[in-house]
Design an enzyme around this catalytic site. Structure first.
Site, PDB file in Angstrom:
ATOM      1  N   TYR A 136     -11.389   2.310  15.399  1.00 49.50           N
ATOM      2  CA  TYR A 136     -10.447   2.704  14.450  1.00 49.50           C
ATOM      3  C   TYR A 136     -10.371   4.214  14.339  1.00 49.50           C
ATOM      4  O   TYR A 136      -9.278   5.066  14.151  1.00 49.50           O
ATOM      5  CB  TYR A 136     -10.539   2.131  12.724  1.00 49.50           C
ATOM      6  CG  TYR A 136      -9.812   2.682  11.814  1.00 49.50           C
ATOM      7  CD1 TYR A 136      -8.360   2.262  11.717  1.00 49.50           C
ATOM      8  CD2 TYR A 136     -10.167   3.490  10.792  1.00 49.50           C
ATOM      9  CE1 TYR A 136      -7.585   2.939  10.800  1.00 49.50           C
ATOM     10  CE2 TYR A 136      -9.485   4.063   9.891  1.00 49.50           C
ATOM     11  CZ  TYR A 136      -8.017   3.658   9.921  1.00 49.50           C
ATOM     12  OH  TYR A 136      -7.192   4.080   8.789  1.00 49.50           O
ATOM     13  N   PHE A 140      -5.737  -2.294   2.768  1.00 50.62           N
ATOM     14  CA  PHE A 140      -6.549  -2.090   3.997  1.00 50.62           C
ATOM     15  C   PHE A 140      -7.851  -2.689   4.282  1.00 50.62           C
ATOM     16  O   PHE A 140      -8.230  -3.170   5.252  1.00 50.62           O
ATOM     17  CB  PHE A 140      -6.760  -0.605   3.805  1.00 50.62           C
ATOM     18  CG  PHE A 140      -7.320   0.058   5.068  1.00 50.62           C
ATOM     19  CD1 PHE A 140      -6.610   0.539   6.197  1.00 50.62           C
ATOM     20  CD2 PHE A 140      -8.730   0.443   4.880  1.00 50.62           C
ATOM     21  CE1 PHE A 140      -7.471   1.252   7.082  1.00 50.62           C
ATOM     22  CE2 PHE A 140      -9.413   1.113   5.790  1.00 50.62           C
ATOM     23  CZ  PHE A 140      -8.880   1.468   7.153  1.00 50.62           C
ATOM     24  N   GLY A 197       0.752  -1.356   0.080  1.00 45.04           N
ATOM     25  CA  GLY A 197       0.066   0.006  -0.110  1.00 45.04           C
ATOM     26  C   GLY A 197       0.817   1.344   0.055  1.00 45.04           C
ATOM     27  O   GLY A 197       1.821   1.436  -0.780  1.00 45.04           O
TER      28      GLY A 197
HETATM   29  P1  NDP Z   1      -2.100  -1.764   3.895  1.00 45.66           P
HETATM   30  O1  NDP Z   1      -2.651  -2.788   4.365  1.00 45.66           O
HETATM   31  O2  NDP Z   1      -1.805  -1.910   2.442  1.00 45.66           O
HETATM   32  O3  NDP Z   1      -0.557  -1.674   4.635  1.00 45.66           O
HETATM   33  C1  NDP Z   1      -0.190  -1.599   5.909  1.00 45.66           C
HETATM   34  C2  NDP Z   1       1.109  -1.846   6.375  1.00 45.66           C
HETATM   35  O4  NDP Z   1       1.238  -1.765   7.591  1.00 45.66           O
HETATM   36  C3  NDP Z   1       1.952  -3.121   5.915  1.00 45.66           C
HETATM   37  O5  NDP Z   1       2.854  -2.868   5.327  1.00 45.66           O
HETATM   38  C4  NDP Z   1       1.775  -3.915   7.060  1.00 45.66           C
HETATM   39  O6  NDP Z   1       3.044  -4.747   6.938  1.00 45.66           O
HETATM   40  C5  NDP Z   1       2.082  -2.932   7.935  1.00 45.66           C
HETATM   41  N1  NDP Z   1       1.460  -3.151   9.423  1.00 45.66           N
HETATM   42  C6  NDP Z   1       0.421  -3.769   9.822  1.00 45.66           C
HETATM   43  N2  NDP Z   1       0.291  -4.220  11.066  1.00 45.66           N
HETATM   44  C7  NDP Z   1       1.830  -4.015  11.454  1.00 45.66           C
HETATM   45  C8  NDP Z   1       2.553  -4.578  12.512  1.00 45.66           C
HETATM   46  N3  NDP Z   1       1.835  -5.041  13.790  1.00 45.66           N
HETATM   47  N4  NDP Z   1       3.673  -4.374  12.603  1.00 45.66           N
HETATM   48  C9  NDP Z   1       4.420  -3.875  11.849  1.00 45.66           C
HETATM   49  N5  NDP Z   1       3.825  -3.566  10.601  1.00 45.66           N
HETATM   50  C10 NDP Z   1       2.521  -3.637  10.525  1.00 45.66           C
HETATM   51  O7  NDP Z   1      -2.741  -0.433   4.201  1.00 45.66           O
HETATM   52  P2  NDP Z   1      -2.477   1.154   3.803  1.00 45.66           P
HETATM   53  O8  NDP Z   1      -1.204   1.062   3.117  1.00 45.66           O
HETATM   54  O9  NDP Z   1      -3.740   1.533   3.279  1.00 45.66           O
HETATM   55  O10 NDP Z   1      -2.401   1.546   5.137  1.00 45.66           O
HETATM   56  C11 NDP Z   1      -1.107   2.409   5.647  1.00 45.66           C
HETATM   57  C12 NDP Z   1      -1.608   3.334   6.563  1.00 45.66           C
HETATM   58  O11 NDP Z   1      -2.488   4.482   5.894  1.00 45.66           O
HETATM   59  C13 NDP Z   1      -2.398   2.983   7.725  1.00 45.66           C
HETATM   60  O12 NDP Z   1      -1.892   3.731   8.779  1.00 45.66           O
HETATM   61  C14 NDP Z   1      -3.739   3.219   7.573  1.00 45.66           C
HETATM   62  O13 NDP Z   1      -4.525   3.503   8.716  1.00 45.66           O
HETATM   63  C15 NDP Z   1      -3.636   4.350   6.817  1.00 45.66           C
HETATM   64  N6  NDP Z   1      -4.933   4.926   5.858  1.00 45.66           N
HETATM   65  C16 NDP Z   1      -5.153   4.226   4.770  1.00 45.66           C
HETATM   66  C17 NDP Z   1      -6.288   4.716   4.184  1.00 45.66           C
HETATM   67  C18 NDP Z   1      -6.966   3.650   3.244  1.00 45.66           C
HETATM   68  O14 NDP Z   1      -8.072   4.017   2.707  1.00 45.66           O
HETATM   69  N7  NDP Z   1      -6.202   2.670   2.637  1.00 45.66           N
HETATM   70  C19 NDP Z   1      -7.016   5.900   4.337  1.00 45.66           C
HETATM   71  C20 NDP Z   1      -6.299   6.689   5.276  1.00 45.66           C
HETATM   72  C21 NDP Z   1      -5.227   6.279   6.100  1.00 45.66           C
HETATM   73  P3  NDP Z   1       3.001  -6.319   7.590  1.00 45.66           P
HETATM   74  O15 NDP Z   1       1.726  -6.795   7.405  1.00 45.66           O
HETATM   75  O16 NDP Z   1       4.028  -6.932   6.506  1.00 45.66           O
HETATM   76  O17 NDP Z   1       3.480  -6.159   8.805  1.00 45.66           O
HETATM   77  C1  8X3 Z   2      -9.316   4.803   6.219  1.00 46.32           C
HETATM   78  C2  8X3 Z   2     -10.208   5.769   5.401  1.00 46.32           C
HETATM   79  O1  8X3 Z   2     -12.698   5.739   5.728  1.00 46.32           O
HETATM   80  O2  8X3 Z   2     -11.961   3.468   5.721  1.00 46.32           O
HETATM   81  O3  8X3 Z   2      -8.565   5.281   7.275  1.00 46.32           O
HETATM   82  O4  8X3 Z   2     -11.462   5.087   7.386  1.00 46.32           O
HETATM   83  S1  8X3 Z   2     -11.654   4.935   6.267  1.00 46.32           S
END
Ligand code: NDP
Ligand code: 8X3
Length: 251
Positions: A151, A188, A13
Protein backbone atom coordinates in the site's frame (compact mmCIF):
# COMPACT_ATOMS: atom_id res chain seq x y z
CA UNK A 1 -17.95 30.39 -15.00
CA UNK A 2 -19.40 27.01 -13.99
CA UNK A 3 -16.79 24.27 -13.92
CA UNK A 4 -16.95 20.53 -14.54
CA UNK A 5 -15.24 18.23 -12.02
CA UNK A 6 -14.66 14.50 -12.40
CA UNK A 7 -14.28 12.70 -9.08
CA UNK A 8 -13.22 9.05 -8.95
CA UNK A 9 -14.30 7.03 -5.92
CA UNK A 10 -17.33 9.26 -5.36
CA UNK A 11 -19.49 6.51 -3.82
CA UNK A 12 -18.06 6.83 -0.30
CA UNK A 13 -15.62 8.53 2.04
CA UNK A 14 -13.47 11.38 0.77
CA UNK A 15 -14.84 11.30 -2.79
CA UNK A 16 -18.47 11.46 -1.66
CA UNK A 17 -17.83 14.35 0.74
CA UNK A 18 -15.97 16.18 -2.00
CA UNK A 19 -18.91 15.71 -4.37
CA UNK A 20 -21.29 17.07 -1.73
CA UNK A 21 -19.12 20.13 -1.09
CA UNK A 22 -18.51 20.83 -4.78
CA UNK A 23 -22.29 20.68 -5.35
CA UNK A 24 -22.75 23.42 -2.71
CA UNK A 25 -20.46 25.54 -4.87
CA UNK A 26 -22.39 24.79 -8.10
CA UNK A 27 -19.56 22.83 -9.67
CA UNK A 28 -20.95 20.38 -12.24
CA UNK A 29 -20.13 16.83 -11.25
CA UNK A 30 -19.06 13.66 -13.03
CA UNK A 31 -19.23 11.06 -10.31
CA UNK A 32 -17.44 7.73 -10.75
CA UNK A 33 -17.49 4.41 -8.92
CA UNK A 34 -18.52 0.79 -9.24
CA UNK A 35 -21.56 0.81 -6.93
CA UNK A 36 -24.33 1.96 -9.28
CA UNK A 37 -27.01 2.29 -6.58
CA UNK A 38 -24.84 4.69 -4.62
CA UNK A 39 -24.08 6.71 -7.74
CA UNK A 40 -27.81 6.96 -8.42
CA UNK A 41 -28.59 8.00 -4.82
CA UNK A 42 -25.90 10.66 -4.92
CA UNK A 43 -27.15 11.95 -8.26
CA UNK A 44 -30.66 12.26 -6.80
CA UNK A 45 -29.31 13.95 -3.68
CA UNK A 46 -27.19 16.54 -5.51
CA UNK A 47 -29.15 17.24 -8.70
CA UNK A 48 -31.15 20.06 -7.11
CA UNK A 49 -27.87 21.91 -6.49
CA UNK A 50 -25.85 21.26 -9.64
CA UNK A 51 -25.70 19.19 -12.82
CA UNK A 52 -24.65 15.62 -12.15
CA UNK A 53 -23.56 12.87 -14.53
CA UNK A 54 -22.55 9.43 -13.25
CA UNK A 55 -20.07 6.97 -14.72
CA UNK A 56 -20.02 3.40 -13.51
CA UNK A 57 -16.70 1.69 -14.19
CA UNK A 58 -13.95 -0.33 -12.57
CA UNK A 59 -10.82 1.79 -12.61
CA UNK A 60 -8.74 -1.37 -13.08
CA UNK A 61 -10.14 -1.88 -16.55
CA UNK A 62 -8.44 0.24 -19.21
CA UNK A 63 -11.34 -0.40 -21.62
CA UNK A 64 -14.04 0.56 -19.10
CA UNK A 65 -12.19 3.74 -18.12
CA UNK A 66 -11.81 4.99 -21.69
CA UNK A 67 -15.31 3.92 -22.79
CA UNK A 68 -16.87 5.70 -19.83
CA UNK A 69 -14.92 8.94 -20.12
CA UNK A 70 -15.22 9.06 -23.91
CA UNK A 71 -19.00 8.63 -23.55
CA UNK A 72 -19.45 11.92 -21.68
CA UNK A 73 -22.14 14.17 -23.17
CA UNK A 74 -20.85 17.44 -24.65
CA UNK A 75 -21.78 19.58 -21.67
CA UNK A 76 -19.59 17.42 -19.40
CA UNK A 77 -16.82 16.60 -21.82
CA UNK A 78 -14.52 19.52 -20.96
CA UNK A 79 -13.19 18.60 -17.57
CA UNK A 80 -11.77 21.49 -15.54
CA UNK A 81 -11.04 19.62 -12.32
CA UNK A 82 -9.95 15.99 -11.96
CA UNK A 83 -9.90 14.51 -8.47
CA UNK A 84 -7.95 11.25 -8.63
CA UNK A 85 -9.32 9.80 -5.43
CA UNK A 86 -10.42 6.17 -6.00
CA UNK A 87 -8.22 3.79 -4.09
CA UNK A 88 -7.96 1.53 -1.10
CA UNK A 89 -5.63 -0.61 0.98
CA UNK A 90 -6.16 -4.36 0.73
CA UNK A 91 -4.73 -6.28 3.68
CA UNK A 92 -2.06 -5.37 6.24
CA UNK A 93 0.51 -8.15 6.11
CA UNK A 94 4.26 -8.60 6.23
CA UNK A 95 6.01 -8.86 2.90
CA UNK A 96 6.60 -12.62 3.32
CA UNK A 97 2.97 -13.44 4.14
CA UNK A 98 1.16 -10.87 1.99
CA UNK A 99 -1.52 -11.95 -0.44
CA UNK A 100 -0.59 -11.50 -4.11
CA UNK A 101 -4.20 -10.71 -5.07
CA UNK A 102 -4.15 -7.87 -2.54
CA UNK A 103 -0.90 -6.57 -4.05
CA UNK A 104 -2.41 -6.71 -7.54
CA UNK A 105 -5.52 -4.87 -6.37
CA UNK A 106 -3.53 -2.03 -4.78
CA UNK A 107 -1.15 -1.55 -7.69
CA UNK A 108 -3.94 -1.92 -10.27
CA UNK A 109 -6.36 0.47 -8.56
CA UNK A 110 -4.19 3.03 -6.76
CA UNK A 111 -1.48 3.35 -9.41
CA UNK A 112 -2.58 2.00 -12.80
CA UNK A 113 -6.22 3.06 -12.40
CA UNK A 114 -5.15 6.59 -11.52
CA UNK A 115 -2.94 6.60 -14.62
CA UNK A 116 -5.72 5.32 -16.91
CA UNK A 117 -8.15 8.03 -15.75
CA UNK A 118 -5.42 10.66 -16.06
CA UNK A 119 -4.63 9.52 -19.60
CA UNK A 120 -8.34 9.68 -20.51
CA UNK A 121 -8.74 13.21 -19.13
CA UNK A 122 -5.45 15.12 -19.29
CA UNK A 123 -4.91 15.31 -23.09
CA UNK A 124 -8.12 17.39 -23.28
CA UNK A 125 -6.82 19.67 -20.55
CA UNK A 126 -3.65 20.06 -22.59
CA UNK A 127 -5.72 21.05 -25.66
CA UNK A 128 -7.69 23.54 -23.54
CA UNK A 129 -4.44 24.73 -21.93
CA UNK A 130 -6.24 24.73 -18.59
CA UNK A 131 -7.19 22.34 -15.86
CA UNK A 132 -6.52 21.31 -12.29
CA UNK A 133 -5.60 17.81 -11.13
CA UNK A 134 -5.82 16.85 -7.47
CA UNK A 135 -4.18 13.52 -6.65
CA UNK A 136 -5.15 11.93 -3.36
CA UNK A 137 -1.98 10.46 -1.94
CA UNK A 138 -1.44 9.55 1.69
CA UNK A 139 1.00 9.82 4.56
CA UNK A 140 1.68 6.24 3.36
CA UNK A 141 3.22 7.90 0.30
CA UNK A 142 5.61 9.87 2.49
CA UNK A 143 6.74 7.14 4.89
CA UNK A 144 6.53 3.36 5.23
CA UNK A 145 4.99 1.60 8.23
CA UNK A 146 5.12 -2.04 9.38
CA UNK A 147 3.04 -4.31 7.11
CA UNK A 148 2.16 -1.35 4.90
CA UNK A 149 4.72 -2.40 2.25
CA UNK A 150 2.67 -2.56 -0.95
CA UNK A 151 0.00 0.00 0.00
CA UNK A 152 2.85 2.38 0.90
CA UNK A 153 4.54 1.57 -2.42
CA UNK A 154 1.34 2.39 -4.30
CA UNK A 155 1.04 5.73 -2.53
CA UNK A 156 4.75 6.51 -3.01
CA UNK A 157 3.99 5.95 -6.70
CA UNK A 158 1.13 8.47 -6.48
CA UNK A 159 3.60 10.91 -4.89
CA UNK A 160 6.01 10.45 -7.82
CA UNK A 161 3.23 10.63 -10.42
CA UNK A 162 1.97 13.85 -8.84
CA UNK A 163 5.44 15.39 -9.13
CA UNK A 164 5.90 14.12 -12.68
CA UNK A 165 2.50 15.42 -13.78
CA UNK A 166 3.26 18.84 -12.35
CA UNK A 167 6.55 18.99 -14.25
CA UNK A 168 5.14 17.75 -17.58
CA UNK A 169 1.98 19.88 -17.48
CA UNK A 170 3.70 23.05 -16.27
CA UNK A 171 4.09 24.39 -19.83
CA UNK A 172 0.31 24.22 -20.36
CA UNK A 173 -0.63 26.17 -17.23
CA UNK A 174 -2.35 23.11 -15.73
CA UNK A 175 -2.28 22.99 -11.95
CA UNK A 176 -1.34 19.69 -10.28
CA UNK A 177 -1.25 19.00 -6.56
CA UNK A 178 -1.53 16.20 -4.04
CA UNK A 179 -3.41 16.06 -0.77
CA UNK A 180 -1.88 13.43 1.52
CA UNK A 181 -4.08 12.54 4.49
CA UNK A 182 -3.25 10.55 7.59
CA UNK A 183 -6.02 8.62 9.36
CA UNK A 184 -9.48 9.44 7.99
CA UNK A 185 -12.52 7.46 9.16
CA UNK A 186 -14.22 6.17 6.00
CA UNK A 187 -14.85 2.72 4.55
CA UNK A 188 -11.08 2.47 4.05
CA UNK A 189 -10.33 0.13 6.98
CA UNK A 190 -13.42 -1.97 6.28
CA UNK A 191 -12.04 -2.61 2.82
CA UNK A 192 -8.51 -3.14 4.12
CA UNK A 193 -9.73 -5.74 6.65
CA UNK A 194 -12.22 -7.31 4.22
CA UNK A 195 -15.36 -6.48 6.17
CA UNK A 196 -13.98 -7.24 9.66
CA UNK A 197 -15.77 -4.25 11.17
CA UNK A 198 -14.39 -4.77 14.69
CA UNK A 199 -10.83 -4.58 13.39
CA UNK A 200 -11.75 -1.61 11.22
CA UNK A 201 -13.43 0.27 14.10
CA UNK A 202 -10.40 -0.34 16.35
CA UNK A 203 -8.19 1.70 13.99
CA UNK A 204 -10.09 4.86 14.94
CA UNK A 205 -10.64 4.14 18.67
CA UNK A 206 -9.15 6.33 21.40
CA UNK A 207 -8.56 9.48 19.34
CA UNK A 208 -10.40 11.80 17.00
CA UNK A 209 -9.60 10.83 13.42
CA UNK A 210 -10.05 13.09 10.42
CA UNK A 211 -13.47 13.03 8.79
CA UNK A 212 -13.91 12.81 5.02
CA UNK A 213 -15.44 16.31 5.20
CA UNK A 214 -12.11 17.62 6.52
CA UNK A 215 -10.35 16.41 3.37
CA UNK A 216 -13.15 17.69 1.14
CA UNK A 217 -12.66 21.14 2.70
CA UNK A 218 -8.98 21.05 1.82
CA UNK A 219 -9.65 19.85 -1.73
CA UNK A 220 -12.15 22.68 -2.21
CA UNK A 221 -9.65 25.15 -0.72
CA UNK A 222 -7.02 23.96 -3.23
CA UNK A 223 -9.29 24.24 -6.27
CA UNK A 224 -10.71 27.62 -5.24
CA UNK A 225 -7.39 29.46 -4.91
CA UNK A 226 -6.68 32.20 -7.45
CA UNK A 227 -5.14 30.86 -10.64
CA UNK A 228 -1.56 31.84 -9.73
CA UNK A 229 -1.70 29.69 -6.55
CA UNK A 230 -1.11 25.93 -6.76
CA UNK A 231 -1.24 23.81 -3.60
CA UNK A 232 1.46 21.42 -4.81
CA UNK A 233 1.75 18.92 -1.96
CA UNK A 234 -0.08 18.97 1.33
CA UNK A 235 0.08 16.56 4.29
CA UNK A 236 -2.76 16.57 6.81
CA UNK A 237 -3.12 14.42 9.92
CA UNK A 238 -5.45 14.31 12.90
CA UNK A 239 -4.01 16.33 15.79
CA UNK A 240 -3.57 13.06 17.69
CA UNK A 241 -1.34 11.65 14.95
CA UNK A 242 2.35 12.51 14.59
CA UNK A 243 3.36 9.87 12.04
CA UNK A 244 2.00 6.63 10.60
CA UNK A 245 2.95 4.77 13.78
CA UNK A 246 2.65 7.46 16.47
CA UNK A 247 -0.94 8.12 17.43
CA UNK A 248 -1.79 9.49 20.86
CA UNK A 249 -4.60 7.08 21.74
CA UNK A 250 -6.46 7.29 25.07
CA UNK A 251 -7.86 3.78 25.32
P1 NDP B 1 -13.42 4.54 0.82
O1 NDP B 1 -13.23 3.07 0.89
O2 NDP B 1 -14.49 5.16 1.66
O3 NDP B 1 -13.64 5.02 -0.69
C1 NDP B 1 -12.91 4.44 -1.73
C2 NDP B 1 -13.55 4.85 -3.05
O4 NDP B 1 -12.75 4.30 -4.12
C3 NDP B 1 -14.95 4.29 -3.21
O5 NDP B 1 -15.79 5.30 -3.73
C4 NDP B 1 -14.80 3.17 -4.21
O6 NDP B 1 -15.95 3.09 -5.03
C5 NDP B 1 -13.60 3.64 -5.04
N1 NDP B 1 -12.93 2.50 -5.64
C6 NDP B 1 -12.23 1.52 -5.01
N2 NDP B 1 -11.84 0.58 -5.89
C7 NDP B 1 -12.29 0.98 -7.10
C8 NDP B 1 -12.22 0.41 -8.40
N3 NDP B 1 -11.61 -0.76 -8.64
N4 NDP B 1 -12.81 1.08 -9.43
C9 NDP B 1 -13.44 2.25 -9.21
N5 NDP B 1 -13.53 2.84 -8.00
C10 NDP B 1 -12.98 2.20 -6.96
O7 NDP B 1 -12.00 5.17 1.22
P2 NDP B 1 -11.45 6.66 1.32
O8 NDP B 1 -12.48 7.64 1.01
O9 NDP B 1 -10.76 6.75 2.61
O10 NDP B 1 -10.34 6.61 0.19
C11 NDP B 1 -10.25 7.55 -0.86
C12 NDP B 1 -8.78 7.79 -1.16
O11 NDP B 1 -8.14 8.35 -0.02
C13 NDP B 1 -7.99 6.52 -1.50
O12 NDP B 1 -7.11 6.82 -2.57
C14 NDP B 1 -7.19 6.25 -0.23
O13 NDP B 1 -6.01 5.56 -0.48
C15 NDP B 1 -6.94 7.68 0.23
N6 NDP B 1 -6.59 7.84 1.62
C16 NDP B 1 -7.42 7.41 2.61
C17 NDP B 1 -7.06 7.60 3.94
C18 NDP B 1 -7.88 7.09 5.08
O14 NDP B 1 -7.37 7.01 6.21
N7 NDP B 1 -9.16 6.79 4.89
C19 NDP B 1 -5.83 8.29 4.29
C20 NDP B 1 -5.01 8.67 3.17
C21 NDP B 1 -5.41 8.48 1.90
P3 NDP B 1 -16.68 1.71 -5.47
O15 NDP B 1 -16.39 0.70 -4.42
O16 NDP B 1 -18.11 2.09 -5.60
O17 NDP B 1 -16.06 1.40 -6.79
C1 8X3 C 1 -4.41 5.77 4.66
C2 8X3 C 1 -3.67 6.11 5.89
O1 8X3 C 1 -2.07 5.19 7.66
O2 8X3 C 1 -3.85 3.74 6.92
O3 8X3 C 1 -3.68 6.05 3.52
O4 8X3 C 1 -1.99 4.19 5.49
S1 8X3 C 1 -2.86 4.74 6.51
Amino acid sequence: MVKNALITGATSGIGKSTAELFAEHNINLILCGRRQERLQDLQEQLSSKTKVHTLNFDIRSKGEVFNAINSLPTEFSNIDILVNNAGNAHGLDAIDTGNIDDWDAMMDINVKGLLYVSKAVIPKMVNQKSGHVINIGSTAGKEVYPNGNVYCASKHAVDAINKGMRIDLNQYGIRVGAINPGLVETEFSNVRFKGDSKRADDVYKGFEPLKPEDIADIIYFAISRPYHVNIADLVVMPTAQASSTIVNKKL
